[in-house]
Motif scaffolding. Sequence first.
Motif, mmCIF file in Angstrom:
data_model
loop_
_atom_site.group_PDB
_atom_site.id
_atom_site.type_symbol
_atom_site.label_atom_id
_atom_site.label_comp_id
_atom_site.label_asym_id
_atom_site.label_seq_id
_atom_site.Cartn_x
_atom_site.Cartn_y
_atom_site.Cartn_z
ATOM 1 N N LYS A 1 14.852 -11.718 61.999
ATOM 2 C CA LYS A 1 15.522 -13.093 62.427
ATOM 3 C C LYS A 1 16.481 -12.877 63.786
ATOM 4 O O LYS A 1 16.570 -13.735 64.509
ATOM 5 C CB LYS A 1 16.620 -13.728 61.372
ATOM 6 C CG LYS A 1 15.549 -13.892 60.042
ATOM 7 C CD LYS A 1 16.524 -14.759 59.266
ATOM 8 C CE LYS A 1 17.694 -13.742 58.732
ATOM 9 N NZ LYS A 1 17.192 -12.694 57.701
ATOM 10 N N LEU A 2 16.692 -11.342 63.920
ATOM 11 C CA LEU A 2 17.438 -11.283 65.319
ATOM 12 C C LEU A 2 16.812 -10.822 66.483
ATOM 13 O O LEU A 2 17.208 -10.539 67.372
ATOM 14 C CB LEU A 2 18.471 -10.469 64.952
ATOM 15 C CG LEU A 2 19.511 -10.942 64.084
ATOM 16 C CD1 LEU A 2 20.556 -9.601 63.625
ATOM 17 C CD2 LEU A 2 20.349 -12.031 64.166
ATOM 18 N N TRP A 3 15.289 -10.709 66.297
ATOM 19 C CA TRP A 3 14.286 -10.240 67.260
ATOM 20 C C TRP A 3 14.428 -11.148 68.455
ATOM 21 O O TRP A 3 14.415 -12.468 68.312
ATOM 22 C CB TRP A 3 13.102 -10.069 66.827
ATOM 23 C CG TRP A 3 13.092 -8.710 65.927
ATOM 24 C CD1 TRP A 3 14.015 -8.064 65.598
ATOM 25 C CD2 TRP A 3 11.704 -8.285 65.506
ATOM 26 N NE1 TRP A 3 13.581 -6.867 64.722
ATOM 27 C CE2 TRP A 3 12.130 -7.350 64.422
ATOM 28 C CE3 TRP A 3 10.438 -8.901 65.192
ATOM 29 C CZ2 TRP A 3 11.309 -6.370 63.861
ATOM 30 C CZ3 TRP A 3 9.692 -8.075 64.449
ATOM 31 C CH2 TRP A 3 10.028 -7.076 63.878
ATOM 32 N N PRO A 4 14.580 -10.737 69.797
ATOM 33 C CA PRO A 4 14.483 -11.535 70.927
ATOM 34 C C PRO A 4 13.324 -12.382 70.975
ATOM 35 O O PRO A 4 12.085 -11.866 70.704
ATOM 36 C CB PRO A 4 14.824 -10.746 71.970
ATOM 37 C CG PRO A 4 14.381 -9.509 71.670
ATOM 38 C CD PRO A 4 14.683 -9.387 70.290
ATOM 39 N N ARG A 5 13.390 -13.675 71.639
ATOM 40 C CA ARG A 5 11.974 -14.608 72.064
ATOM 41 C C ARG A 5 11.466 -14.268 73.296
ATOM 42 O O ARG A 5 10.455 -14.824 73.936
ATOM 43 C CB ARG A 5 12.301 -15.949 71.493
ATOM 44 C CG ARG A 5 12.658 -16.050 70.421
ATOM 45 C CD ARG A 5 11.407 -15.673 69.296
ATOM 46 N NE ARG A 5 10.230 -16.346 69.426
ATOM 47 C CZ ARG A 5 9.575 -17.384 68.865
ATOM 48 N NH1 ARG A 5 10.192 -17.930 67.738
ATOM 49 N NH2 ARG A 5 8.644 -18.031 69.059
ATOM 50 N N GLU A 6 12.239 -13.459 74.068
ATOM 51 C CA GLU A 6 11.919 -13.048 75.520
ATOM 52 C C GLU A 6 12.572 -11.797 75.847
ATOM 53 O O GLU A 6 13.365 -11.201 75.157
ATOM 54 C CB GLU A 6 12.528 -14.248 76.644
ATOM 55 C CG GLU A 6 13.904 -14.413 76.551
ATOM 56 C CD GLU A 6 14.304 -15.489 77.292
ATOM 57 O OE1 GLU A 6 15.628 -15.413 77.665
ATOM 58 O OE2 GLU A 6 13.376 -16.157 77.589
ATOM 59 N N PRO A 7 11.794 -11.081 76.923
ATOM 60 C CA PRO A 7 12.312 -9.733 77.252
ATOM 61 C C PRO A 7 14.015 -9.693 77.526
ATOM 62 O O PRO A 7 14.591 -10.631 78.224
ATOM 63 C CB PRO A 7 11.831 -9.441 78.635
ATOM 64 C CG PRO A 7 10.570 -10.110 78.388
ATOM 65 C CD PRO A 7 10.696 -11.413 77.850
ATOM 66 N N ASP A 8 14.863 -9.172 76.831
ATOM 67 C CA ASP A 8 16.088 -8.958 77.108
ATOM 68 C C ASP A 8 16.760 -7.649 76.968
ATOM 69 O O ASP A 8 17.210 -7.233 75.882
ATOM 70 C CB ASP A 8 16.734 -9.775 75.835
ATOM 71 C CG ASP A 8 18.314 -9.874 76.163
ATOM 72 O OD1 ASP A 8 19.028 -9.440 76.938
ATOM 73 O OD2 ASP A 8 19.093 -10.473 75.168
ATOM 74 N N PRO A 9 16.868 -6.824 78.107
ATOM 75 C CA PRO A 9 16.995 -5.486 78.034
ATOM 76 C C PRO A 9 18.665 -5.270 77.769
ATOM 77 O O PRO A 9 18.882 -4.137 77.486
ATOM 78 C CB PRO A 9 17.003 -4.872 79.449
ATOM 79 C CG PRO A 9 16.870 -6.237 80.344
ATOM 80 C CD PRO A 9 16.317 -7.204 79.429
ATOM 81 N N THR A 10 19.291 -6.330 78.087
ATOM 82 C CA THR A 10 20.837 -6.118 77.587
ATOM 83 C C THR A 10 21.265 -6.095 76.011
ATOM 84 O O THR A 10 21.853 -5.211 75.509
ATOM 85 C CB THR A 10 21.789 -7.034 78.329
ATOM 86 O OG1 THR A 10 21.278 -7.225 79.574
ATOM 87 C CG2 THR A 10 23.126 -7.018 78.088
ATOM 88 N N HIS A 11 20.587 -7.086 75.410
ATOM 89 C CA HIS A 11 20.958 -7.148 73.956
ATOM 90 C C HIS A 11 19.613 -7.163 73.153
ATOM 91 O O HIS A 11 19.830 -6.537 71.781
ATOM 92 C CB HIS A 11 21.471 -8.443 73.629
ATOM 93 C CG HIS A 11 22.942 -8.566 74.379
ATOM 94 N ND1 HIS A 11 22.896 -9.116 75.550
ATOM 95 C CD2 HIS A 11 24.346 -8.070 74.153
ATOM 96 C CE1 HIS A 11 24.454 -9.247 75.846
ATOM 97 N NE2 HIS A 11 24.900 -8.635 75.017
ATOM 98 N N GLY A 12 18.599 -7.382 73.553
ATOM 99 C CA GLY A 12 17.306 -7.533 72.485
ATOM 100 C C GLY A 12 16.600 -6.286 72.466
ATOM 101 O O GLY A 12 15.962 -6.084 71.209
#
Length: 629
Positions: A241-252
Amino acid sequence: MSDAAQLRILPMTTTGTQHLIERTYREGGDFQWVRETYKNSEEAGATRIEFGIEWQAVENLGVYRRVIADNGSGMTAEELVEFFNTFGGGGKPIGGVHENFGVGAKTSLLPWNRAGMVVISVKDGDPAMIWVEHDPESGEYGLRLQEVDDEEGQSLDEVYEPYNDDDYGCNWAAALPDWVDDHGTVVILLGNDGTDDTVVGDPNRQESDIKGISTYLNRRLWEIPDGVDVRVDELRTQDRKLWPREPDPTHGTNLRQIRGANFYITYPSSNFTKGKLKAAGTRTLSDATEIDWFLWEGERPSIGSYAAVGGYIAALYEGELYDVSTHQATYRSFGITEREVRSRTWLIVRPPNFSEENGKHGVYPRTDRNSLLLKGGPRAGTPLPLNDWAAEFADPMPAPLLDAIKKARTGEIGSLSDPKWRDRLADRFGNRWRIPRLRLRKGGALTVDPSQPGSRPKKVRRVKRHGSGGGGGQGGRSGSLNTGSRPGSRSATKVNAAGGLPNYHLVGADEVGPGMLASWVPNDPTEPNGVVKINVEHPVLMEEVEHWQAQYPDNLADEVRIEVLNTYGEIAVAKVAHSEHLKGSIPSKQIEDELRSEAALSMSLLGLMAEEAVIAPRIGGKFRKRAAA
């Protein structure tokens, strides 16, 4: 090209391969596909290899697919078909003992990607795409045929230009990373029905750890070649449920660089100040096998779970680690039993490769590429002779390792000191107990310190030499004397000589196997005759100590404990020494591996009756029992 619909597949040119693929897949191990795809990229000359995530399907369908991309040489349309639609194709030989088989990637991927794996390759700037999948009706694996428009109208083809695919939520042309310019290959894993989150690996194996790929590569690959950048795009949490929906090198996600096992042993560029690599070296054995050893001092850097934290023993072959072991029994065969030393010692065994040209012995990989076998000589086709290599490595032990072992043993108690026991055992078994020694021998390949006391040197007559003015001392030829095991300045050869007896040490539970009462260590660096480790924390032994302590005054508790423990140690030594009798009728390897195994030795000490028959008169003859209440 417009959206294409599947009509049928073109089976692999060798039909009936589904059974071979499924069988080979079952024989593989966890993350086998990671190894196979990495090797394909490496052999294609890639300088960048990335295990990434296909973000279009995430945005459009909420599906997280694993992508393997590289900037290697790439393949033409014809080469794609040859490589991926032929079992063992692509010009790669099957059967050469050192070849990386062409069947690897397909057999490790297809059984858990029945919806397919899309392969897009660019060579000289021209992209080509194929789709390898499973046909549920025939059971075959093969290429998905698509309707394409060409000069003659519509036709079916097995290779085509990447296109926009609404059903799978992906424009395949956009799946190529920006850094794949005019050459490279991308493999997209679709799972079994196109909706699987293949980013978490093979669902049939233990691969769900989000750091699993990084962990595998950092333990499998010894070093990353210079100029090659290998990275893994990792999700930061197991919670979907916490996986990012777009590339996010900072938090995802975290694009982790792979450095290889050697880096995480030596830390060549680390500024870590709480610990360091204390010593390292290489020991060359008699069969040309080399063992690189590494000893760490102090704390280890915080690695997390993306590489091996502590020590291990492994065989190095063609840049990959095989037969990796952290087991206490494996370390024990090398003479390293102390947990403190095991956790910061690495042994990397480099046996010679088998050579088909000259027929010499050597190693080659098993078909599944997860273990090494010997070829040539009397042990052809057998696992690695670790015990033989261990015995030679431990005699003598590299000085820094020996010092670390001695330091870890501070405060250890117990040895075979009772003169009656020792003399009786020596009389019965001493001459049969063979140990390696260095004997003075002119022209010998080894060296020895001639000042060492000998181990039962041969008696020779004193011969009065004419004009010598006296006796000839021990006389005879110095080459006949056994002078010990320490290297020195005089030429010597190695022999097996009669001498001494094994000893025993009293240790904690972490120096023997789980649940074991005793352990036999034939290659102990401080005990040339071998040593039996007695686990003083074993519940049976602790209960036995308490049983005898209860019968004597409290002020004698320590003395009673030592008598009980020493009795167990002496009996264990007697059992090991007595087993030498059997070497005339039972192979030595069977005695070491079975009769002297931890389980067998522990079982032999669990009877109580024989031990108590020795303990009762020994304690009763020294101490007065507790007065009756």
